[in-house]
Design a protein around this motif. Structure first.
Motif, PDB file in Angstrom:
ATOM      1  N   LEU A 473       0.830  -1.213   0.000  1.00  0.00           N
ATOM      2  CA  LEU A 473       0.000   0.000   0.000  1.00  0.00           C
ATOM      3  C   LEU A 473       0.862   1.260   0.000  1.00  0.00           C
ATOM      4  CD1 LEU A 473      -2.887  -0.924   2.473  1.00  0.00           C
ATOM      5  CD2 LEU A 473      -3.040  -0.654   0.002  1.00  0.00           C
ATOM      6  N   VAL A 474       1.962   1.230   0.750  1.00  0.00           N
ATOM      7  CA  VAL A 474       2.872   2.381   0.764  1.00  0.00           C
ATOM      8  C   VAL A 474       3.408   2.642  -0.638  1.00  0.00           C
ATOM      9  CG1 VAL A 474       5.093   3.231   1.641  1.00  0.00           C
ATOM     10  CG2 VAL A 474       3.486   2.099   3.191  1.00  0.00           C
ATOM     11  N   LEU A 475       3.729   1.559  -1.352  1.00  0.00           N
ATOM     12  CA  LEU A 475       4.224   1.708  -2.720  1.00  0.00           C
ATOM     13  C   LEU A 475       3.087   1.965  -3.700  1.00  0.00           C
ATOM     14  CD1 LEU A 475       6.651   1.558  -4.645  1.00  0.00           C
ATOM     15  CD2 LEU A 475       6.271  -0.907  -4.806  1.00  0.00           C
ATOM     16  N   GLY A 476       1.968   1.243  -3.514  1.00  0.00           N
ATOM     17  CA  GLY A 476       0.855   1.342  -4.470  1.00  0.00           C
ATOM     18  C   GLY A 476       0.206   2.704  -4.490  1.00  0.00           C
ATOM     19  N   PHE A 477      -0.025   3.296  -3.311  1.00  0.00           N
ATOM     20  CA  PHE A 477      -0.626   4.628  -3.268  1.00  0.00           C
ATOM     21  C   PHE A 477       0.346   5.698  -3.770  1.00  0.00           C
ATOM     22  CE2 PHE A 477      -3.767   3.074   0.085  1.00  0.00           C
ATOM     23  CZ  PHE A 477      -4.834   3.122  -0.802  1.00  0.00           C
ATOM     24  N   GLY A 478       1.646   5.366  -3.811  1.00  0.00           N
ATOM     25  CA  GLY A 478       2.595   6.284  -4.405  1.00  0.00           C
ATOM     26  C   GLY A 478       2.548   6.237  -5.918  1.00  0.00           C
ATOM     27  N   LEU A 479       2.362   5.032  -6.467  1.00  0.00           N
ATOM     28  CA  LEU A 479       2.274   4.875  -7.918  1.00  0.00           C
ATOM     29  C   LEU A 479       0.911   5.299  -8.452  1.00  0.00           C
ATOM     30  CD1 LEU A 479       4.029   1.384  -8.218  1.00  0.00           C
ATOM     31  CD2 LEU A 479       4.971   3.590  -8.936  1.00  0.00           C
ATOM     32  N   LEU A 480      -0.153   5.002  -7.693  1.00  0.00           N
ATOM     33  CA  LEU A 480      -1.525   5.328  -8.127  1.00  0.00           C
ATOM     34  C   LEU A 480      -2.242   6.066  -7.000  1.00  0.00           C
ATOM     35  CD1 LEU A 480      -2.358   1.843  -9.701  1.00  0.00           C
ATOM     36  CD2 LEU A 480      -1.771   3.923 -10.953  1.00  0.00           C
ATOM     37  N   PRO A 481      -1.895   7.315  -6.767  1.00  0.00           N
ATOM     38  CA  PRO A 481      -2.487   8.043  -5.638  1.00  0.00           C
ATOM     39  C   PRO A 481      -3.858   8.635  -5.924  1.00  0.00           C
ATOM     40  CG  PRO A 481      -0.924   9.443  -6.767  1.00  0.00           C
ATOM     41  CD  PRO A 481      -0.893   8.123  -7.490  1.00  0.00           C
ATOM     42  N   GLY A 482      -4.289   8.617  -7.172  1.00  0.00           N
ATOM     43  CA  GLY A 482      -5.501   9.329  -7.564  1.00  0.00           C
ATOM     44  C   GLY A 482      -6.745   8.920  -6.805  1.00  0.00           C
ATOM     45  N   GLY A 483      -6.930   7.607  -6.588  1.00  0.00           N
ATOM     46  CA  GLY A 483      -8.139   7.116  -5.925  1.00  0.00           C
ATOM     47  C   GLY A 483      -8.258   7.622  -4.503  1.00  0.00           C
ATOM     48  N   LEU A 484      -7.182   7.466  -3.717  1.00  0.00           N
ATOM     49  CA  LEU A 484      -7.204   7.917  -2.324  1.00  0.00           C
ATOM     50  C   LEU A 484      -7.317   9.437  -2.248  1.00  0.00           C
ATOM     51  CD1 LEU A 484      -7.033   7.282   0.665  1.00  0.00           C
ATOM     52  CD2 LEU A 484      -4.529   7.258   0.477  1.00  0.00           C
ATOM     53  N   MET A 485      -6.630  10.136  -3.141  1.00  0.00           N
ATOM     54  CA  MET A 485      -6.707  11.599  -3.143  1.00  0.00           C
ATOM     55  C   MET A 485      -8.129  12.056  -3.464  1.00  0.00           C
ATOM     56  SD  MET A 485      -4.689  14.189  -2.594  1.00  0.00           S
ATOM     57  CE  MET A 485      -5.559  15.702  -2.214  1.00  0.00           C
ATOM     58  N   ALA A 486      -8.794  11.364  -4.381  1.00  0.00           N
ATOM     59  CA  ALA A 486     -10.182  11.708  -4.728  1.00  0.00           C
ATOM     60  C   ALA A 486     -11.111  11.470  -3.542  1.00  0.00           C
ATOM     61  CB  ALA A 486     -10.638  10.897  -5.938  1.00  0.00           C
ATOM     62  N   TRP A 487     -10.871  10.387  -2.799  1.00  0.00           N
ATOM     63  CA  TRP A 487     -11.664  10.113  -1.599  1.00  0.00           C
ATOM     64  C   TRP A 487     -11.523  11.252  -0.598  1.00  0.00           C
ATOM     65  CZ3 TRP A 487     -11.293   4.351   0.398  1.00  0.00           C
ATOM     66  CH2 TRP A 487     -11.979   3.526  -0.497  1.00  0.00           C
ATOM     67  N   CYS A 488     -10.277  11.663  -0.354  1.00  0.00           N
ATOM     68  CA  CYS A 488     -10.030  12.738   0.610  1.00  0.00           C
ATOM     69  C   CYS A 488     -10.659  14.048   0.140  1.00  0.00           C
ATOM     70  CB  CYS A 488      -8.531  12.920   0.828  1.00  0.00           C
ATOM     71  SG  CYS A 488      -7.709  11.508   1.608  1.00  0.00           S
ATOM     72  N   ALA A 489     -10.530  14.354  -1.155  1.00  0.00           N
ATOM     73  CA  ALA A 489     -11.087  15.595  -1.700  1.00  0.00           C
ATOM     74  C   ALA A 489     -12.608  15.606  -1.582  1.00  0.00           C
ATOM     75  CB  ALA A 489     -10.657  15.768  -3.156  1.00  0.00           C
ATOM     76  N   ASP A 490     -13.253  14.473  -1.907  1.00  0.00           N
ATOM     77  CA  ASP A 490     -14.712  14.392  -1.804  1.00  0.00           C
ATOM     78  C   ASP A 490     -15.167  14.525  -0.356  1.00  0.00           C
ATOM     79  OD1 ASP A 490     -14.896  14.072  -4.528  1.00  0.00           O
ATOM     80  OD2 ASP A 490     -15.102  11.898  -4.459  1.00  0.00           O
ATOM     81  N   ALA A 491     -14.433  13.874   0.543  1.00  0.00           N
ATOM     82  CA  ALA A 491     -14.808  13.915   1.962  1.00  0.00           C
ATOM     83  C   ALA A 491     -14.731  15.348   2.499  1.00  0.00           C
ATOM     84  CB  ALA A 491     -13.896  12.987   2.774  1.00  0.00           C
ATOM     85  N   ILE A 492     -13.664  16.052   2.176  1.00  0.00           N
ATOM     86  CA  ILE A 492     -13.488  17.431   2.646  1.00  0.00           C
ATOM     87  C   ILE A 492     -14.527  18.342   1.993  1.00  0.00           C
ATOM     88  CG2 ILE A 492     -11.971  19.438   2.576  1.00  0.00           C
ATOM     89  CD1 ILE A 492     -11.185  17.461   4.712  1.00  0.00           C
ATOM     90  N   ARG A 493     -14.769  18.154   0.719  1.00  0.00           N
ATOM     91  CA  ARG A 493     -15.743  19.005   0.022  1.00  0.00           C
ATOM     92  C   ARG A 493     -17.125  18.874   0.624  1.00  0.00           C
ATOM     93  NH1 ARG A 493     -19.205  17.549  -3.642  1.00  0.00           N
ATOM     94  NH2 ARG A 493     -18.138  15.566  -4.029  1.00  0.00           N
ATOM     95  N   MET A 494     -17.546  17.645   0.924  1.00  0.00           N
ATOM     96  CA  MET A 494     -18.864  17.440   1.512  1.00  0.00           C
ATOM     97  C   MET A 494     -18.927  17.926   2.958  1.00  0.00           C
ATOM     98  SD  MET A 494     -20.251  13.885  -0.215  1.00  0.00           S
ATOM     99  CE  MET A 494     -18.719  13.002  -0.399  1.00  0.00           C
ATOM    100  N   ALA A 495     -17.804  17.852   3.674  1.00  0.00           N
ATOM    101  CA  ALA A 495     -17.781  18.356   5.045  1.00  0.00           C
ATOM    102  C   ALA A 495     -17.911  19.880   5.057  1.00  0.00           C
ATOM    103  CB  ALA A 495     -16.490  17.932   5.740  1.00  0.00           C
ATOM    104  N   LEU A 496     -17.223  20.557   4.137  1.00  0.00           N
ATOM    105  CA  LEU A 496     -17.313  22.006   4.070  1.00  0.00           C
ATOM    106  C   LEU A 496     -18.674  22.472   3.579  1.00  0.00           C
ATOM    107  CD1 LEU A 496     -13.819  22.977   2.586  1.00  0.00           C
ATOM    108  CD2 LEU A 496     -14.546  23.043   4.965  1.00  0.00           C
ATOM    109  N   ALA A 497     -19.329  21.627   2.770  1.00  0.00           N
ATOM    110  CA  ALA A 497     -20.636  22.018   2.229  1.00  0.00           C
ATOM    111  C   ALA A 497     -21.720  22.074   3.296  1.00  0.00           C
ATOM    112  CB  ALA A 497     -21.059  21.048   1.123  1.00  0.00           C
ATOM    113  N   THR A 498     -21.514  21.353   4.406  1.00  0.00           N
ATOM    114  CA  THR A 498     -22.509  21.325   5.463  1.00  0.00           C
ATOM    115  C   THR A 498     -22.134  22.232   6.612  1.00  0.00           C
ATOM    116  OG1 THR A 498     -21.450  19.373   6.416  1.00  0.00           O
ATOM    117  CG2 THR A 498     -23.246  18.998   4.883  1.00  0.00           C
TER     118      THR A 498
END
Length: 498
Positions: A473-498
């Motif tokens: 996972l340490v290596l995989g999220f470095g090679l393909l970080p887009g999925g986890l980054m999208a999760w974090c971005a969506d989570a923060i966006r929805m938290a700020l929206a409320t």
């Protein structure tokens, strides 16, 4: 509509029920391996993690208990990683605890109660709920540090942690009381509205914010509230050090976002300046002090201080010219950075725990000398961890640092660009002590002490499997970080929206 809405807290209720059941079941367990206790703990954690993952995928924000509790995607995602971190910690800790007569029911039940406190903090939308979760987590961790009662350094570390933790809790509680006195509200939404009205004495608000930031800084372990981190990391049993180093940081991040962003964004210009000072001081002291350390756990403690200082940089951009995009970008980058740090820390301490076989404590840098000849796999995982902490591609640590720096530079504000330059320069200094460990493992003569290669092969299958997945996972999220980054971005966006 049911104002209580018990279903919102279903993961926490399940965890509480299972923890009580495990505590009772352990009374009838006679095996020193605590197979039943460990198995029930893993089942409980798997169920709670699944509930939070489902809640995150639903993407809904719900309030319960008179708006005292909130269930939103950010909380579900942080809670999911906290549960996973606790499960991984218990798996890594089991062989270590068994060889030191620590493998008792208390290890599991106190860890689960600490996790329950973490989940309460993450879902809190009310000052009292935040403090309730904080104390539940803290008291459980104090007891865990002192669990090895015949070990003087652990007892000393527990006393230091308890005294300084009580002081920090007092800071936070005093700050919250000042804010309550100024706004007349305990619920974060009402505090936000009261501050936004502009009818409150600004001096009282800023005074309260100073104490709140001080309490949060202690829980994160950043300068100048870092004094407990090296001593507790070194003195606590290594398994408990990992318990302190991973999941609680996610809870501290959650209440930082809840309090400062969701409750006090109107005072952003005040607290963001405090965070800037905390982050730069943490980067300077953490990286410089780590260079002089020969004890691995103290080195990783100062590394943690610098890593969390870097993470705080992502929380400093707030409203730029009335635009919230810079804030959302920074907060999501900070969240990604913290998740990356937790994954990397789990793998690093997993290797240390694997090396502490048959009573040997692998606590000195010299204990890793020649590790590549004894166990190429362990040396490879440890090298991957060091590269990730240093921010060297293609590990997840590189992309995490890049995301935070990008969130600063994209503001086009000279102050934030200057902070990014300072962070890069100090990270270069920090790379020295990480690469030093790699050099010791691969180029120094093997140490006479420490487990032999054959003993490392005797690790339980679950430990080897989880450690391997952790490293991937340490290596995989470095090679393909887009999925986890999208999760974090969506989570923060929805938290700020409320």
């Amino acid at each position: 509509m049911n104002p209580m809405n018990w279903s919102v807290l279903s993961p926490e209720i399940l965890l509480l029920a299972m923890t009580c059941l495990i505590a009772l079941a352990d009374l009838f367990v006679s095996s020193p391996r605590r197979g039943l206790t460990h198995g029930l703990s893993m089942i409980a954690l798997a169920a709670v993690a699944a509930l939070h993952l489902l809640g995150f995928q639903e993407g809904q924000t719900q309030y319960a208990f008179g708006n005292m509790v909130v269930s939103d995607p950010m909380g579900h995602l942080l809670a999911f990683f906290a549960v996973v971190a606790t499960a991984v910690t218990l798996i890594y800790a089991r062989p270590y605890a068994a060889s030191r007569e620590m493998l008792k029911g208390e290890l599991h039940t106190l860890s689960l109660f600490a996790l329950l406190g973490i989940l309460v903090m993450i879902s809190a939308n009310h000052f009292l709920v935040i403090y309730l979760g904080l104390e539940l987590m803290s008291l459980s961790l104090y007891a865990l540090v002192a669990l090895r009662r015949d070990h003087a350094p652990a007892t000393e570390a527990a006393m230091k942690y308890f005294v300084l933790g009580a002081l920090a809790s007092g800071f936070l509680l005093y700050g919250l009381s000042m804010l309550y006195g100024a706004t007349g509200a305990l619920e974060l939404g009402k505090v936000f509205e009261a501050i936004g009205s502009g009818q409150i004495n600004a001096q009282v608000l800023v005074f309260g914010v100073v104490f709140i930031v001080a309490g949060l800084a202690f829980k994160l372990g950043v300068v100048p509230f870092h004094m407990w981190v090296p001593d507790v990391y070194q003195g606590a049993p290594t398994a408990v050090t990992l318990m302190i180093a991973a999941a609680p940081k996610l809870a501290a991040f959650a209440i930082t976002i809840r309090l400062l962003v969701e409750g006090m964004i109107g005072l952003g210009k005040d607290w963001q300046q405090m965070l800037m000072v905390l982050s730069v001081c943490s980067l300077v002291l953490g990286n410089l002090a780590a260079i002089a350390q020969d004890n691995l756990k103290r080195l990783l403690a100062y590394s943690t201080i610098s890593q969390l200082g870097f993470m705080l940089l992502g929380l400093t951009p707030t409203l730029i010219a009335g635009n919230t995009l810079s804030a959302a970008n920074g907060y999501s980058s900070a969240m990604f950075y913290l998740v990356a740090y937790v994954l990397t820390t789990l793998a690093g301490f997993g290797v240390l725990l694997a090396l502490t076989q048959r009573g040997f404590e692998s606590e000195q840098v010299s204990d890793l000398a020649g590790l590549n000849r004894r166990s190429p796999l362990m040396a490879g995982i440890m090298a991957l961890v060091m590269f990730s902490l240093a921010g060297i591609p293609p590990t997840v640590g590189f992309y995490a640092k890049l995301a935070v720096l990008q969130s600063l530079v994209s503001t086009n504000v000279p102050l934030y660009i200057g902070l990014a330059i300072v962070a890069v320069l100090l990270s270069l200094i920090g790379a020295y002590y990480y690469l030093r460990i790699v050099k010791v493992m691969y180029f120094d003569a093997p140490a006479d002490s420490g487990p032999a290669a054959g003993e490392l092969q005797l690790l339980p299958t679950e430990v080897r499997v989880v450690l391997g997945l952790n490293a991937l996972l340490v290596l995989g999220f470095g090679l393909l970080p887009g999925g986890l980054m999208a999760w974090c971005a969506d989570a923060i966006r929805m938290a700020l929206a409320t």
